[in-house]
Motif scaffolding. Structure first.
Motif, PDB file in Angstrom:
ATOM      1  N   GLN A 130       9.059  53.679  55.691  1.00 34.97           N
ATOM      2  CA  GLN A 130       8.307  52.938  54.682  1.00 34.97           C
ATOM      3  C   GLN A 130       6.821  53.234  54.849  1.00 34.97           C
ATOM      4  O   GLN A 130       6.352  53.540  55.950  1.00 34.97           O
ATOM      5  N   LEU A 131       6.099  53.114  53.740  1.00 34.67           N
ATOM      6  CA  LEU A 131       4.652  53.298  53.762  1.00 34.67           C
ATOM      7  C   LEU A 131       3.980  51.935  53.813  1.00 34.67           C
ATOM      8  O   LEU A 131       4.209  51.086  52.949  1.00 34.67           O
ATOM      9  N   TRP A 132       3.173  51.718  54.825  1.00 29.90           N
ATOM     10  CA  TRP A 132       2.483  50.449  55.039  1.00 29.90           C
ATOM     11  C   TRP A 132       0.997  50.635  54.770  1.00 29.90           C
ATOM     12  O   TRP A 132       0.412  51.655  55.135  1.00 29.90           O
ATOM     13  N   ILE A 133       0.390  49.639  54.116  1.00 23.54           N
ATOM     14  CA  ILE A 133      -1.051  49.660  53.868  1.00 23.54           C
ATOM     15  C   ILE A 133      -1.668  48.389  54.431  1.00 23.54           C
ATOM     16  O   ILE A 133      -0.983  47.373  54.588  1.00 23.54           O
ATOM     17  N   PRO A 134      -2.962  48.414  54.756  1.00 21.47           N
ATOM     18  CA  PRO A 134      -3.632  47.184  55.215  1.00 21.47           C
ATOM     19  C   PRO A 134      -3.599  46.112  54.140  1.00 21.47           C
ATOM     20  O   PRO A 134      -3.634  46.390  52.941  1.00 21.47           O
ATOM     21  N   GLY A 135      -3.536  44.868  54.571  1.00 22.06           N
ATOM     22  CA  GLY A 135      -3.419  43.758  53.640  1.00 22.06           C
ATOM     23  C   GLY A 135      -4.744  43.370  53.015  1.00 22.06           C
ATOM     24  O   GLY A 135      -5.755  44.070  53.104  1.00 22.06           O
ATOM     25  N   ASN A 136      -4.725  42.213  52.389  1.00 14.92           N
ATOM     26  CA  ASN A 136      -5.889  41.689  51.676  1.00 14.92           C
ATOM     27  C   ASN A 136      -6.897  41.159  52.688  1.00 14.92           C
ATOM     28  O   ASN A 136      -6.644  40.175  53.386  1.00 14.92           O
ATOM     29  N   ARG A 137      -8.043  41.821  52.754  1.00 17.08           N
ATOM     30  CA  ARG A 137      -9.126  41.374  53.636  1.00 17.08           C
ATOM     31  C   ARG A 137     -10.329  40.880  52.855  1.00 17.08           C
ATOM     32  O   ARG A 137     -11.400  40.656  53.433  1.00 17.08           O
ATOM     33  N   CYS A 138     -10.180  40.705  51.541  1.00  9.04           N
ATOM     34  CA  CYS A 138     -11.271  40.179  50.720  1.00  9.04           C
ATOM     35  C   CYS A 138     -11.237  38.662  50.627  1.00  9.04           C
ATOM     36  O   CYS A 138     -12.270  38.042  50.373  1.00  9.04           O
ATOM     37  N   LEU A 139     -10.075  38.053  50.819  1.00 10.94           N
ATOM     38  CA  LEU A 139      -9.969  36.594  50.795  1.00 10.94           C
ATOM     39  C   LEU A 139     -10.610  36.040  52.061  1.00 10.94           C
ATOM     40  O   LEU A 139     -10.197  36.378  53.177  1.00 10.94           O
ATOM     41  N   ILE A 140     -11.623  35.187  51.894  1.00 14.48           N
ATOM     42  CA  ILE A 140     -12.343  34.662  53.052  1.00 14.48           C
ATOM     43  C   ILE A 140     -12.106  33.174  53.279  1.00 14.48           C
ATOM     44  O   ILE A 140     -12.409  32.664  54.353  1.00 14.48           O
ATOM     45  N   ASN A 141     -11.555  32.460  52.299  1.00 17.46           N
ATOM     46  CA  ASN A 141     -11.327  31.020  52.443  1.00 17.46           C
ATOM     47  C   ASN A 141      -9.927  30.701  51.955  1.00 17.46           C
ATOM     48  O   ASN A 141      -9.563  31.017  50.817  1.00 17.46           O
ATOM     49  N   LEU A 142      -9.122  30.057  52.808  1.00 15.54           N
ATOM     50  CA  LEU A 142      -7.757  29.681  52.478  1.00 15.54           C
ATOM     51  C   LEU A 142      -7.532  28.249  52.925  1.00 15.54           C
ATOM     52  O   LEU A 142      -7.722  27.915  54.106  1.00 15.54           O
ATOM     53  N   ASN A 143      -7.117  27.399  51.987  1.00 16.04           N
ATOM     54  CA  ASN A 143      -6.894  25.980  52.263  1.00 16.04           C
ATOM     55  C   ASN A 143      -5.406  25.694  52.148  1.00 16.04           C
ATOM     56  O   ASN A 143      -4.833  25.741  51.056  1.00 16.04           O
ATOM     57  N   LEU A 144      -4.762  25.407  53.284  1.00 16.34           N
ATOM     58  CA  LEU A 144      -3.345  25.062  53.339  1.00 16.34           C
ATOM     59  C   LEU A 144      -3.133  23.690  53.953  1.00 16.34           C
ATOM     60  O   LEU A 144      -2.063  23.400  54.506  1.00 16.34           O
ATOM     61  N   SER A 145      -4.107  22.825  53.865  1.00 18.53           N
ATOM     62  CA  SER A 145      -3.999  21.497  54.473  1.00 18.53           C
ATOM     63  C   SER A 145      -3.039  20.619  53.685  1.00 18.53           C
ATOM     64  O   SER A 145      -2.793  20.844  52.494  1.00 18.53           O
ATOM     65  N   ARG A 146      -2.455  19.643  54.398  1.00 19.57           N
ATOM     66  CA  ARG A 146      -1.540  18.659  53.819  1.00 19.57           C
ATOM     67  C   ARG A 146      -0.335  19.327  53.153  1.00 19.57           C
ATOM     68  O   ARG A 146       0.012  19.041  52.017  1.00 19.57           O
ATOM     69  N   ASN A 147       0.307  20.224  53.910  1.00 22.10           N
ATOM     70  CA  ASN A 147       1.550  20.856  53.492  1.00 22.10           C
ATOM     71  C   ASN A 147       2.620  20.581  54.542  1.00 22.10           C
ATOM     72  O   ASN A 147       2.509  19.600  55.309  1.00 22.10           O
ATOM     73  N   LYS A 148       3.648  21.401  54.602  1.00 15.11           N
ATOM     74  CA  LYS A 148       4.767  21.186  55.518  1.00 15.11           C
ATOM     75  C   LYS A 148       4.968  22.375  56.440  1.00 15.11           C
ATOM     76  O   LYS A 148       6.097  22.792  56.717  1.00 15.11           O
ATOM     77  N   ILE A 149       3.871  22.939  56.921  1.00 13.42           N
ATOM     78  CA  ILE A 149       3.929  24.128  57.782  1.00 13.42           C
ATOM     79  C   ILE A 149       4.108  23.683  59.228  1.00 13.42           C
ATOM     80  O   ILE A 149       3.382  22.802  59.714  1.00 13.42           O
ATOM     81  N   THR A 150       5.053  24.328  59.930  1.00 14.60           N
ATOM     82  CA  THR A 150       5.291  24.034  61.336  1.00 14.60           C
ATOM     83  C   THR A 150       4.680  25.130  62.206  1.00 14.60           C
ATOM     84  O   THR A 150       3.932  25.986  61.732  1.00 14.60           O
ATOM     85  N   ASP A 151       5.035  25.109  63.508  1.00 13.50           N
ATOM     86  CA  ASP A 151       4.478  26.103  64.425  1.00 13.50           C
ATOM     87  C   ASP A 151       4.952  27.517  64.089  1.00 13.50           C
ATOM     88  O   ASP A 151       4.280  28.504  64.403  1.00 13.50           O
TER      89      ASP A 151
END
Length: 595
Positions: A500-521
């Motif tokens: 498979q061909l892999w490319i680097p991901g999105n490095r332009c996103l600088i702010n991500l808000n995932l508070s008050r969700n159901k994410i575990t460890d």
């Protein structure tokens, strides 16, 4: 005497009869005139008559009121256009000079009139709120903000609160808003939009050239057509859709609007989707929208129903990911259109003019006999041997000529020729390797940038027979195509793993808000790996335009604050936060802000 009197009486009666007849005629004429004028008035008030077209003046209040009247709205039904109330500003500190003057006046007049003091000490009206008449607060109004309140053409922001915007009202806005030159913000809250109204908004908002921020909060729409607001023609840079009850259905459409394999939104910088009903399905769709999007800087999915699967997908898009078959095909198309150096390596060369003109009865080169192939190989070997001998003779002649020149001048030219010979030999070896097809796809892709660099260095060295300066080496002409390649993720350098061909991901996103969700460890581990991968890439190849995640809000999830992964992720993010200031040394106890 009797005859004379009778004649006079007859004359009087005749004059009276004439006057009566004249009066009747005048009355008739007046009636006719009055009827015509009344008919004209009735014609002016005729609702079926088409009014003259109205030309907008750019004054929002006048244009909005006129269009409402033309749409047969009564005066008490037309929403008033008012200036948006502002919070009270802080009072200026009292001037010391005026205070001293008051004290001096009080000392001069120690016994003022008590009645005057009582009148001056009346309570002033409060400044923290404004009172209105009964039910006036609930009447629809359009609040505006202006750059200069004395100039009504300088409307910059429009706010609508708590009343339904139907198709009639959005049609009026369609005629008024594009004329306002400085309109930059539209804020709607609880306006109960339908699907047709949202489509109408999406159709004319691109006509507002300076409108960059759109806020539609607290507005439920069962069809969820919010993706139409960020289409390819959209000029919005900030979109807020908080508390709109958006489900996975709307999130999937929003993810497709962010980017697909062939298209991508090129203006939206901030997207706020907090307070909705998005689950892992919608989070995965939005993450797929970030694969080819390199414009969005801030994304908020706070207070949704995202769990570990959505967090893992976001972490994968932020680190690196494999290309799908459709993306690989599109990458090859882009490379062929661009005419990149690896075009001949990844694709077969186009047919020559001679092959195109060849009739169908003539066999092509692919159907040659084995004997013909052997002859071609032997002839090629002979040609290569002859070319090698010619190169050796040319090099010996060049070295002898350079030696003669070195006796007359300096010994610098011989050194430069030796460097050229080394470059030629190394370049020839690399070309032989590429022609033989040795190595994997990664070696081929890694070689894409090398020929361009070598060509640039050779061209700079051979131009005018002089070496380039340090400034020319720092800013070569080959930098412009590299900047263009960074715009499209499909043209980035790929890596081959597991077929498979892999490319680097999105490095332009600088702010991500995932508070008050159901994410575990488990989801926290995927996010931690993504941030660590971005840091390693940034250390290897620093880029001011792609710094990666700088802030990530994760409070209120299903993970303990003492969890090892969560604490480590917070420490890594704390070091990258541009607003964080480390405590001074020796300045009290150093409290950790990781939790």
């Amino acid at each position: 005497m009797s005859s004379a009197s009778t004649s006079r009486a007859m004359l009087k009666t005749l004059s009276v009869v004439k006057k009566v007849k004249m009066g009747k005629r005048v009355e008739k004429i007046l009636k006719d005139k009055g009827g015509s004028t009344s008919a004209q008035d009735n014609g002016d008030d005729d609702p079926n008559k088409t009014p003259e077209p109205y030309i907008c003046t750019g004054i929002f209040e006048a244009d909005f009121t006129e269009f409402c009247r033309r749409n047969l709205l009564k005066d008490n039904e037309i929403p008033a256009v008012v200036i948006r109330p502002k919070p009270p500003c802080a009072q200026a500190p009292p001037d010391n000079k005026s205070k001293d003057s008051k004290d001096s006046n009080a000392s001069k007049d120690p016994t003022p009139d008590e009645g005057v003091d009582a009148a001056n000490q009346e309570e002033a009206p409060p400044k923290t709120y404004v009172t209105k008449d009964k039910y006036a607060y609930f009447r629809p109004v359009v609040q505006v903000e202006m750059e200069n309140e004395d100039k009504p053409t300088t409307v910059t922001e429009i706010y609508i609160r708590g009343w339904k915007v139907d198709s009639l009202m959005v049609g009026i806005f369609k005629q008024c808003w594009p004329i306002i030159e400085k309109l930059s913000v539209v804020n709607l809250w609880n306006v109960n939009l339908s699907e047709d109204v949202v489509k109408e908004f999406a159709s004319f908002l691109p006509q507002c050239q300076n409108l960059k921020t759109l806020v539609i909060d607290g507005t439920w729409c069962p069809e969820e057509p919010w993706s139409l607001l960020i289409g390819e023609d959209s000029l919005l840079t900030s979109l807020s859709l908080r508390n709109n009850g958006i489900t996975d259905k709307g999130a999937v459409m929003i993810g497709k609007a962010l980017s697909t394999v062939k298209s991508s939104n090129k203006n939206l910088v901030s997207l706020n989707l907090s307070g909705n009903k998005i689950t892992d399905v919608g989070a995965v769709a939005i993450a797929n929208g970030l694969r080819m999007n390199r414009v969005l800087l801030s994304l908020s999915l706070a207070n949704n129903n995202v769990s570990d699967e959505g967090a893992k997908k976001l972490g994968e898009v932020l680190s690196r990911f494999p290309l799908t078959h459709e993306e690989v095909v599109e990458r090859r198309k882009l490379l062929s259109e661009k005419g990149s150096p690896d075009q001949g390596l990844l694709k077969s060369p186009p047919p020559s003019r001679r092959d195109r003109d060849r009739p169908g009865s003539v066999r092509s080169s692919s159907h040659m006999d084995k004997t013909d192939k052997k002859r071609d190989k032997s002839s090629k070997k002979k040609d290569t041997k002859r070319s090698d001998k010619d190169k050796d003779d040319a090099r010996s002649n060049r070295s002898s000529a350079d030696g003669r020149k070195g006796e007359k001048e300096d010994g610098k030219s011989s050194k430069t020729d030796a460097k050229k010979d080394k470059d030629d030999t190394t370049k020839g070896k690399k070309e032989d390797k590429w022609k033989k097809g040795g190595g994997s796809r990664t070696s081929l892709v890694g070689a894409v940038s090398q020929p361009t660099a070598n060509a640039d260095t050779m061209s700079t060295k051979t131009s005018k027979g002089k070496k380039t300066s340090s400034k020319d080496k720092r800013v070569p002409e080959s930098d412009s195509p590299e900047i263009l390649e960074a715009i499209n993720p499909l043209l980035e350098q790929v890596e081959s793993m597991d077929n498979q061909l892999w490319i680097p991901g999105n490095r332009c996103l600088i702010n991500l808000n995932l508070s008050r969700n159901k994410i575990t460890d488990t989801g926290m581990k995927g996010l931690l790996l993504a941030v660590q991968y971005q840091i390693t890439l940034l250390n290897l190849a620093p880029s001011p335009a792609m710094k990666g995640i700088l802030r990530m809000s994760l409070t209120g999830n299903d993970v303990k604050k003492t969890d090892e992964t969560y604490v480590k992720l917070q420490e890594v993010l704390l070091a990258r936060d541009p607003y964080y200031k480390p405590p001074e040394k020796g300045g009290g106890d150093n409290q950790s802000l990781a939790g």
